[in-house]
Design a protein around this motif. Sequence first.
Motif, PDB file in Angstrom:
ATOM      1  N   GLU A  86       0.830  -1.199   0.000  1.00 36.58           N
ATOM      2  CA  GLU A  86       0.000   0.000   0.000  1.00 36.58           C
ATOM      3  C   GLU A  86       0.872   1.261   0.000  1.00 36.58           C
ATOM      4  OE1 GLU A  86      -2.747   0.071   3.234  1.00 36.58           O
ATOM      5  OE2 GLU A  86      -3.493   2.059   2.665  1.00 36.58           O
TER       6      GLU A  86
ATOM      7  N   ASP B  90      -2.604  -8.951  -6.722  1.00 35.19           N
ATOM      8  CA  ASP B  90      -3.961  -8.551  -6.361  1.00 35.19           C
ATOM      9  C   ASP B  90      -3.945  -7.318  -5.467  1.00 35.19           C
ATOM     10  OD1 ASP B  90      -4.813 -10.637  -7.851  1.00 35.19           O
ATOM     11  OD2 ASP B  90      -5.098 -12.013  -6.157  1.00 35.19           O
ATOM     12  N   LEU B  91      -2.960  -7.315  -4.533  1.00 35.79           N
ATOM     13  CA  LEU B  91      -2.880  -6.168  -3.627  1.00 35.79           C
ATOM     14  C   LEU B  91      -2.604  -4.889  -4.392  1.00 35.79           C
ATOM     15  CD1 LEU B  91      -0.916  -7.562  -0.569  1.00 35.79           C
ATOM     16  CD2 LEU B  91      -3.194  -6.563  -0.555  1.00 35.79           C
TER      17      LEU B  91
ATOM     18  N   ARG C 190      -3.492  -4.167  -7.311  1.00 38.03           N
ATOM     19  CA  ARG C 190      -4.738  -3.743  -7.939  1.00 38.03           C
ATOM     20  C   ARG C 190      -5.677  -3.137  -6.901  1.00 38.03           C
ATOM     21  NH1 ARG C 190      -6.204  -8.266  -9.626  1.00 38.03           N
ATOM     22  NH2 ARG C 190      -7.704  -8.753  -8.007  1.00 38.03           N
ATOM     23  N   GLN C 191      -5.807  -3.851  -5.773  1.00 40.28           N
ATOM     24  CA  GLN C 191      -6.745  -3.380  -4.751  1.00 40.28           C
ATOM     25  C   GLN C 191      -6.328  -2.021  -4.188  1.00 40.28           C
ATOM     26  OE1 GLN C 191      -6.621  -6.835  -2.296  1.00 40.28           O
ATOM     27  NE2 GLN C 191      -7.739  -8.008  -3.836  1.00 40.28           N
ATOM     28  N   CYS C 192      -5.023  -1.774  -4.139  1.00 36.63           N
ATOM     29  CA  CYS C 192      -4.561  -0.479  -3.640  1.00 36.63           C
ATOM     30  C   CYS C 192      -4.579   0.575  -4.751  1.00 36.63           C
ATOM     31  CB  CYS C 192      -3.153  -0.582  -3.092  1.00 36.63           C
ATOM     32  SG  CYS C 192      -2.994  -1.707  -1.737  1.00 36.63           S
ATOM     33  N   GLU C 193      -5.115   0.208  -5.867  1.00 32.40           N
ATOM     34  CA  GLU C 193      -5.199   1.106  -7.027  1.00 32.40           C
ATOM     35  C   GLU C 193      -3.824   1.570  -7.469  1.00 32.40           C
ATOM     36  OE1 GLU C 193      -8.035   3.955  -5.683  1.00 32.40           O
ATOM     37  OE2 GLU C 193      -9.680   2.622  -6.223  1.00 32.40           O
TER      38      GLU C 193
ATOM     39  N   ASN D  99      -5.810  -7.944 -13.629  1.00 40.20           N
ATOM     40  CA  ASN D  99      -4.988  -6.750 -13.843  1.00 40.20           C
ATOM     41  C   ASN D  99      -4.937  -6.382 -15.325  1.00 40.20           C
ATOM     42  OD1 ASN D  99      -4.525  -6.791 -11.164  1.00 40.20           O
ATOM     43  ND2 ASN D  99      -2.385  -7.449 -11.287  1.00 40.20           N
TER      44      ASN D  99
END
Lengths: 214, 970
Positions: free
Chosen positions: B602, B634-635, B637-640, B674
């Motif tokens: 992050e 994935d992280l 992506r999730q953290c943009e 992604n």
Amino acid sequence: MAEMSAMNRKLIQNLAETLSKQVKHFNKTEAECLIRLFNGLLGDQSDRRVGNGLDRGKFRNILHNTFGMTDDMIMDRVFRAFDKDNDSYVSVKEWIEGLSIFLRGTLDEKIKYCFDVYDLNGDGYISREEMFHMLKNSLIRQPTEEDPDEGIKDLVEITLKKMDHDHDSRLSYADFEKAVRDENLLLEAFGTCLPDAKSILEFEQHAFQDTLEH
Amino acid sequence: MLQLTPPSISVHSFSQLSKIVQLATDKKLKEVRACLEANRDPVAKMLGPSFATVEGEDSSVLRLLEEVKEGDQAKETEIKVKLIILLQQLDTQLLSSSLKQISQEVRLSPAAVKNDVELLKSFCSEGETRVLTSVQYTSDYEFTNGCRTPPWRQVHGEICYLVIKPCDTQPLHITCSTAGVFLNGGIRQEGEENAYDRTSDVYRDLVTLLKSKSPHFAENINKQDFAVQEEPPTQKVQHVELVDAEEQGQPQRSYEHQEKNVHEKARQQLVQNKPGGKKKLEPSLKWKNLGLASPYDEADDKKSKKNAVSEKFAEAQEKMQKKADVSVSSLPGRQSSNKTKTPGGVGGADDFSESSSESEEDEEQPERRTESNTDLPSEYWQIQKLVKYLKGGNQTATVIALCSMRDFNLAQETCQLAIRDVGGLEVLINLLDTEEIKCKIGSLKILKEISRNSQIRRAIADLGGLQTMVKILDSPDKDLKYLAAETIANVAKFRRARRTVRQHGGIKRLVELLDCVPDSAALTEEQEKDVEVARCGALALWSCSKSTRNKEAIRKAGGIPLLARLLKSPHENMLIPVVGTLQECASERSYRIAIQMEGMIEDLVKNLNCDNHELQMHCASAIFKCAEDKRTRDLVRQCEGLQPLVTLLSQADNKQLLAATTGAIWKCSISMENVAKFQDYKALETLVGLLTDQPEEVLVNVVGALGEGAQKPANRATIRKCGGIQPLVNLLTGTNQALLVNVTKAVGACATELENMTIIDRLDGVRLLWSLLKNPNPDVQASAAWAICPCIENAKDSGEMVRSFVGGLELIVNLLKSTNKEVLASVCAAIAKIAKDEENLAVITDHGVVPMLAKLTNTTDDKLRRHLAEAIARCCMWGSNRVLFGEAGAVAPLVRYLKSKDTSVHQATAQALFQLSKDPNNCITMHDNGVVKLLLGMMGSTDEVLQEAAAGCVANIRRLALANEKARYG
């Protein structure tokens, strides 16, 4: 005797209260400890002029033994800096005021203090001659050199080049202050006149804790 | 095999001989020579006395041949003939290769001639002692190859023509050719053909010719002892160059100047000679005049060097300083010799220790003293004086000297090296061992600056500075701590230094420095210092983290959570070393997991959005390294984090940043979610634009990302529409292995689309892919073979196309001999595609594909099993291949494939078995191996292809059984 000592204690406390208000870096307890220490030091001294405070010799002993200073001339100058009224004795007030800067002074206070120490004749400038005087023992003299003072002279020139910002061949307070602010190492440029961290720690431990316990 | 009969040793085989020669180590040459001398005729020793060669001619082969003709003991003699021929071949090879070398040395080259001429010209100048009047070329024009003769004479090997006027004879017209030097008929102008003819003997070089033609020259050159005439030409060239450099470069300079330069030159010479080891140097004329006989003996004397260096050098410098005042001519010879000798010796000693102790260096540059070939700058003397005060001063003088030294431009190499050369480093490092805090601080402030120079770094490490600085990290004084850490950060740029830091407990201490409160809004002065300490600690760890064991040490010292905490800092100057360390360490799996688990992704993503390119680069690089792991992807992506990555692609000028960004995009693209995001951000369009004019490290990543992206059909079209196919195909001609792996993958992915395939076909991409099968790297081979599969599938007239590659089919079949599983699997897949074309199938059958495939069947690798089964199924379609597979024992292992857990293996295997079951013998083998039960299970599969193949196979077996019964019972 008991009465005396009670009265004495009262006196000391009052004095400590007053002084701790006048001086920046000590609280009342600390001031009291320092007064006790001062009195203790006086006690050893010859009884004749007890009222006046620590004389030069006594003070120099403290500087030498407690704070590890060695340079006679600088020690004299430190004494001068402490002895604000120039009566050749460091009074209890001068003692506390002096130590306040000596032990806990801010950079500004220390700059002022050091400049006073180094300005030997007190004319507000550190001249070439004064520098030479203070630095003359700072180099090991090589027996082979033709002019043993050459190195010292050169050192003076180096210092002037570095610190004399207005190029008048002497250091004004403004010169000195600017140079030290640029490079803190130059605070004691002409000789050690402040204690190092280790002796400060030891002295404070001795003064504030040991004295309290007794 | 080995007989010891002192003092000689006999061996009975060549392998023993080679071992003995190896044992002899540095006396190898001697040993070999002795061996050859003792065995004048090895052939006779090996084959018997009848084959001994008579001196001068070699008829042993002929004699052998005769014997063969006679026919007795035919077999043995045949072997002998072969052996002798082999030996002779070896002999000739050795001879010709050594001859080549020898001839190179003997023949004159334009450079050698030029040097000779320059040397001779220099002899013309002086009045009384001159040996020649003039030396002139006939032509001023010099061709690029160094010749001055007209091209039609160059073909005769002629290099140039000279007119040399000796003092005592007529002008000599001389031709210099590669064969030697000789007099000619007097060439003045072009065109007089007969003038080129040789009119004298051929001499080895100019000096020899002149000596024989001009007695005056011979006499004088000997008298003056130029130390040139007795050398072979090659060595002479080297020494001549040096004289040239001095004379041509500084023709106007005074004698004094030349003298000053001598020790510089000595160093230069020494550096040049370093790789050559102990080559003896020939003193030049000028040096002899200075009384500098052999200045480099000291270089060998390593023991005495260390302590003597500084004093000797200082002494020498002082003398030189004096010399500046005193008139040079009054200098006594002895002193001047002493003076020039010492610096040479010092430089030599330094060089020596460096080259001997540092064989392991990574990014280090070689010693570069030679650059400062000019006068010593004034700074040099001033610094020397200051160092003197440092040595001989009390604390006060030392502090003044240190402060004054800091006023020099310490970023400048002259000053850095001056401090080292006058022995300042020793003093500075010694100061660190004192109790005086001010001196330590002042010293560190200087060391911190000058340690940016790689030579200074080494010197600091050599003097034990790192150990002291590691100790200082324990100091309570924060200024000292951060300065020491920062200096360590600079010094630990090479491996040995990093190791020293670790071995002296530096890593643990540095990690402890990281412990501070990084992000409270208002910091006290003390806290600010803590932050500075932590920052420098991170800087030092960053440098140290380039060694794998240090990474481990940082982790063990508990550095990861501290780094994670500092990663929350708002200050860029803190973040850069922290992220730098993290991305460096992310090469280790343990760190990648930790980065993921401690939630650092992050923060990394957050910092992608900052505006500092360096920080962005390190963040992207950390993501690049970590995103091999699916959860991390994935992280991100999730953290943009994907969008900022795409945005960073616009920073195309910063190649390092671009490489890191494209790397992160590549690795993130391994997840299809992604890829979908990147599709939204139109990343592929930008990436295609980056396919040209980029450095390889960027290209690898860009192409990698395109390869992953192209797994999605929509993206394949995008790549085509953006014109990406052509640059991709062009990249197939590259040499970078990593790039080729990615390019082949991308091209293969694109080829699954018919329209793309048309373009690839038009650009002859399949041929390029095919030629990559010849690449030595198995990864490239495999990747190319995979890419070939969709190409064959989608190309028009693919059968014809494949046949058009001369030797192509043989090449791919031969790859079945590879030991690499991935290569085998990919080649099997390709063969399955190729075999769809009957004609090609016939060709590969001829190339022996059947036994080769059969040989592979015993594998347990499911990927290989699947493609192997496919290939076998296809290859059964030709001639008697079915029978051949059975005979080669491929059937029984195939049956076992049905027990594999991988369902994709089942389908391919069932098809192969179905094909094989058309041969009765195979049916029997299958049945014996219990195939029916397995196939019956498969028949119930939901996979129709599998169902059908399994059923077909069972039917064939059943039919055979029925026929059998019928035959038996009528």
